[in-house]
Design a protein around this motif. Structure first.
Motif, PDB file in Angstrom:
ATOM      1  N   SER A 229      45.087  35.200  46.032  1.00  0.00           N
ATOM      2  CA  SER A 229      43.673  35.218  45.671  1.00  0.00           C
ATOM      3  C   SER A 229      43.009  36.411  46.338  1.00  0.00           C
ATOM      4  O   SER A 229      43.135  36.607  47.545  1.00  0.00           O
ATOM      5  CB  SER A 229      43.005  33.916  46.111  1.00  0.00           C
ATOM      6  N   ILE A 230      42.291  37.220  45.557  1.00  0.00           N
ATOM      7  CA  ILE A 230      41.681  38.453  46.046  1.00  0.00           C
ATOM      8  C   ILE A 230      40.167  38.396  45.835  1.00  0.00           C
ATOM      9  O   ILE A 230      39.707  38.115  44.727  1.00  0.00           O
ATOM     10  CB  ILE A 230      42.227  39.684  45.290  1.00  0.00           C
ATOM     11  N   PRO A 231      39.356  38.671  46.871  1.00  0.00           N
ATOM     12  CA  PRO A 231      37.904  38.749  46.670  1.00  0.00           C
ATOM     13  C   PRO A 231      37.542  39.890  45.733  1.00  0.00           C
ATOM     14  O   PRO A 231      38.195  40.941  45.734  1.00  0.00           O
ATOM     15  CB  PRO A 231      37.369  39.021  48.087  1.00  0.00           C
ATOM     16  N   VAL A 232      36.532  39.689  44.911  1.00  0.00           N
ATOM     17  CA  VAL A 232      36.093  40.711  43.958  1.00  0.00           C
ATOM     18  C   VAL A 232      34.578  40.848  43.973  1.00  0.00           C
ATOM     19  O   VAL A 232      33.858  39.945  44.402  1.00  0.00           O
ATOM     20  CB  VAL A 232      36.560  40.383  42.517  1.00  0.00           C
ATOM     21  N   ARG A 233      34.133  41.998  43.494  1.00  0.00           N
ATOM     22  CA  ARG A 233      32.715  42.256  43.252  1.00  0.00           C
ATOM     23  C   ARG A 233      32.527  42.540  41.765  1.00  0.00           C
ATOM     24  O   ARG A 233      33.363  43.185  41.128  1.00  0.00           O
ATOM     25  CB  ARG A 233      32.235  43.461  44.062  1.00  0.00           C
ATOM     26  N   GLN A 234      31.409  42.062  41.217  1.00  0.00           N
ATOM     27  CA  GLN A 234      31.141  42.272  39.794  1.00  0.00           C
ATOM     28  C   GLN A 234      30.435  43.606  39.585  1.00  0.00           C
ATOM     29  O   GLN A 234      29.482  43.938  40.295  1.00  0.00           O
ATOM     30  CB  GLN A 234      30.290  41.136  39.235  1.00  0.00           C
ATOM     31  N   LEU A 235      30.928  44.372  38.618  1.00  0.00           N
ATOM     32  CA  LEU A 235      30.321  45.651  38.281  1.00  0.00           C
ATOM     33  C   LEU A 235      29.255  45.468  37.213  1.00  0.00           C
ATOM     34  O   LEU A 235      29.121  44.390  36.623  1.00  0.00           O
ATOM     35  CB  LEU A 235      31.402  46.628  37.806  1.00  0.00           C
ATOM     36  N   ALA A 236      28.523  46.531  36.934  1.00  0.00           N
ATOM     37  CA  ALA A 236      27.399  46.437  35.996  1.00  0.00           C
ATOM     38  C   ALA A 236      27.844  46.061  34.594  1.00  0.00           C
ATOM     39  O   ALA A 236      27.102  45.407  33.854  1.00  0.00           O
ATOM     40  CB  ALA A 236      26.646  47.765  35.977  1.00  0.00           C
ATOM     41  N   ASP A 237      29.048  46.466  34.198  1.00  0.00           N
ATOM     42  CA  ASP A 237      29.535  46.156  32.848  1.00  0.00           C
ATOM     43  C   ASP A 237      30.337  44.865  32.814  1.00  0.00           C
ATOM     44  O   ASP A 237      31.080  44.617  31.866  1.00  0.00           O
ATOM     45  CB  ASP A 237      30.366  47.311  32.305  1.00  0.00           C
ATOM     46  N   ASN A 238      30.208  44.057  33.862  1.00  0.00           N
ATOM     47  CA  ASN A 238      30.850  42.736  33.947  1.00  0.00           C
ATOM     48  C   ASN A 238      32.333  42.804  34.325  1.00  0.00           C
ATOM     49  O   ASN A 238      33.008  41.784  34.380  1.00  0.00           O
ATOM     50  CB  ASN A 238      30.694  41.930  32.649  1.00  0.00           C
ATOM     51  N   ARG A 239      32.860  44.008  34.569  1.00  0.00           N
ATOM     52  CA  ARG A 239      34.219  44.093  35.105  1.00  0.00           C
ATOM     53  C   ARG A 239      34.209  43.671  36.580  1.00  0.00           C
ATOM     54  O   ARG A 239      33.139  43.563  37.205  1.00  0.00           O
ATOM     55  CB  ARG A 239      34.768  45.518  34.981  1.00  0.00           C
ATOM     56  N   LEU A 240      35.396  43.440  37.111  1.00  0.00           N
ATOM     57  CA  LEU A 240      35.545  43.005  38.498  1.00  0.00           C
ATOM     58  C   LEU A 240      36.339  44.042  39.279  1.00  0.00           C
ATOM     59  O   LEU A 240      37.344  44.561  38.796  1.00  0.00           O
ATOM     60  CB  LEU A 240      36.261  41.655  38.568  1.00  0.00           C
ATOM     61  N   ALA A 241      35.890  44.335  40.501  1.00  0.00           N
ATOM     62  CA  ALA A 241      36.569  45.296  41.366  1.00  0.00           C
ATOM     63  C   ALA A 241      37.028  44.588  42.636  1.00  0.00           C
ATOM     64  O   ALA A 241      36.309  43.762  43.201  1.00  0.00           O
ATOM     65  CB  ALA A 241      35.638  46.448  41.725  1.00  0.00           C
ATOM     66  N   GLY A 242      38.243  44.922  43.072  1.00  0.00           N
ATOM     67  CA  GLY A 242      38.787  44.310  44.270  1.00  0.00           C
ATOM     68  C   GLY A 242      39.654  45.291  45.050  1.00  0.00           C
ATOM     69  O   GLY A 242      40.064  46.338  44.525  1.00  0.00           O
TER      70      GLY A 242
END
Length: 581
Positions: A229-242
């Motif tokens: 399980s990896i923490p993620v942040r939501q980007l403006a276009d709804n993609r996820l970055a981790g």
């Protein structure tokens, strides 16, 4: 963090980078182009707090010996004057409150600090827990309007709410519970007794009994096909970055999920697109051939170095858990590793392709966690050929243990608390026994002054002999076996134990506490004591000052007849060993 960079109007993923023993940095990754930028901190190794203040400023809280608060003007790319909270070594995360101020948890004060970005002032709001055994206030959340929510530990664990308007701390929830996540509407906590999730109203702090709709549960992590399980942040276009160790990824958001039930995602890992800064060398080992190997401080990576050719290689993360590699030994041309924070044993074959993501190479074996997490004593090759490691217990517990990995079958064995409520501080071995020292250290708890022990462990039998050091003497990592003797660093002394008589026969004096010992030959122990190098004759107990070192030595090893040692990120070598007499 995710920001809209006022310098160019582009969306950036921002990482707070920690460089043990050196100076940390802030990293920017353009979420479309993948281009990177690195900005060095004014001081300190970096981490853990990071807050985006309205796309105007980045607020950075750091550790490890002194907590620093740095503020970067994003448009000007200039740092404000650094603020230093007195008596605090760590900022353990930060959050933006509904009042526009930034709040951070600390160690060892277990405090809540408030930063005012308008006036550039830092205020200590007081201890989160009155229990002096609780040194950690982490993490912190500001999503609930009017509150700052905090977990504390580790002697006892619990949750606190700081009411911004009244300036008071409020208890809520069952004792031992810990907050998992917070939104403007909900607080999710895990019950400390049974692990059950409990939801609270973010406005009233009262528990909720109704079922929580899936759309109200935020996506804070993604699960990889390997189960990680990896923490993620939501980007403006709804993609996820981790971020996964030294690499990052950006993926499309999967279908919405319910708590504990999310779809797995396949990610393409990309190297973080800036040059990695120097980081302290934490462990050194020789492969007995042409290469030196080692690990980095709090990076979960290993490296190899060719002293003849000057070439080097740095790995990605060696296992899924964060932390660092403590123990390194070569057995059957494979690198056996012991690692904090997951209590992991790892095996890496340098002759085979790297595939850690699928747990093929390096391969993580059975963990000794959650009971044991930190291989404080490092690792040795035992008289039975096994990979032996000395451990410290999990957070909030005094204790330790020993583990053994069979280098052929990869079977893992573990023995808890050979000395009750004391961690294994150092481990050595010879052709007959495993030797270890203990002390009152622990993860997440104040260090205790206890009668430290020296133990002899026989493979297949267990503890066969034990000595108690005088109460004023503190045993540490420094221990080495040579020529039928065992040298132990105990305070500003080197105590020498004779295997045959099973007694301490000499005490050699040095000027500073000894942090590392290495066998120069069957009679001579090289002792790194503060910034001094000494040599001790284990047959006579005579100690001799050799030279002043360029700094505090974290690790040392003999390779190709030369003595190599590390000071922070730099590797040094004695081109010849000075004659003993």
């Amino acid at each position: 963090m995710v920001i809209t960079d006022p310098l160019d109007g582009r969306e950036k993923l921002v990482l707070s980078n920690y460089a043990m023993g050196e100076t940390g940095s802030i990293l920017f990754i353009d979420t479309e182009s993948g281009e990177g930028e690195s900005i060095k901190l004014p001081k300190g190794p970096g981490a853990w707090g990071l807050v985006n203040w309205h796309n105007e400023k980045l607020v950075v809280g750091t550790c490890v010996d002194q907590a620093y608060l740095h503020v970067l003007d994003l448009r000007a790319r200039k740092w404000s004057e650094t603020l230093e909270p007195q008596g605090e070594a760590y900022f353990w995360g930060m959050t933006l409150g509904s009042d526009g101020k930034v709040y951070g948890g600390t160690y060892p004060g277990c405090s809540l600090l408030q930063y005012d970005p308008v006036n550039h002032t830092l205020n200590n709001l007081g201890k989160v827990s009155a229990n002096t055994g609780n040194q950690y206030s982490r993490p912190v959340w500001g999503e609930a309007p009017g509150y700052i929510l905090v977990n504390y530990g580790f002697d006892t664990c619990g949750m606190k709410a700081y009411r911004i308007e009244s300036g008071e701390f409020v208890d809520f929830g069952a004792p031992g519970s810990q907050i998992k996540w917070v939104t403007s509407e909900l607080i999710c906590a895990e019950n400390g007794d049974n692990g059950r999730l409990i939801y609270y109203d973010a406005a009233t702090l009262q528990p909720l009994t109704e079922t929580i709709p899936a759309q109200l549960i935020p996506r804070l992590t993604v699960t990889l096909p390997n189960g990680q399980s990896i923490p993620v942040r939501q980007l403006a276009d709804n993609r996820l970055a981790g971020v996964r160790g030294q690499e990052y990824f950006i993926v499309a958001t999967p279908e919405h999920h319910s708590e504990g039930n999310e779809d797995t995602v396949v990610v393409v890992l990309k190297p973080i697109p800036v040059e990695a800064p120097p980081t302290a060398i934490f462990t050194l080992q020789s492969d007995g051939k042409e290469l030196l190997w080692g690990s980095s401080g709090f990076g979960q990576t290993i490296f190899s170095f060719d002293p003849v050719g000057g070439t080097f290689w740095n790995s990605p993360s060696v296992c899924d858990a964060g932390g660092e590699v403590y123990g390194v030994q070569f057995i059957r041309d494979c690198l056996f590793l012991s690692s904090y924070v997951g209590g992991d044993h790892v095996v890496y074959d340098p002759a085979k392709p790297w595939d850690q993501l699928n747990n093929l190479n390096p391969q993580t074996l059975r963990s000794v966690g959650p009971e044991l997490i930190r291989p404080e004593g490092r690792s040795v090759i035992g008289p039975d050929g096994g990979f032996w490691t000395g451990w410290s217990a999990k957070y909030g517990v005094y204790g330790g243990g020993l583990s053994r990995v069979d280098p052929v079958t990869f079977e893992v064995e573990c023995w808890l608390d050979p000395v009750p409520q004391q961690q294994i501080a150092g481990v050595a071995s010879d052709d007959k026994f495993i030797y270890f020292t203990t002390n009152g250290g622990a993860s997440g708890l104040p260090h205790r002054a206890v009668p430290c022990r020296f133990g002899i462990w026989a493979p297949g039998k267990g503890l066969v002999h034990e000595e108690i050091f005088p109460e004023e003497q503190e045993a540490g990592n420094a221990i080495v076996a040579l020529g039928g003797k065992v040298a132990c660093g105990v305070g500003a002394r080197i105590c020498i134990f004779d295997r045959e008589s099973r007694s301490f026969i000499h005490t050699a004096s040095v000027e500073n506490s000894c942090q590392w010992l290495v066998a120069i030959d069957s009679q001579t122990a090289g002792a790194f004591c503060g910034d001094q190098y000494w040599e001790v004759d284990v047959d006579t107990g005579v100690s001799r000052f050799v030279c002043t070192l360029p700094g505090f030595v974290r690790a040392a090893v003999i390779h190709s007849g030369k003595l190599y040692f590390a000071v922070n990120a730099d590797l040094y070598v004695f081109h010849r060993l000075i004659p003993k007499r």
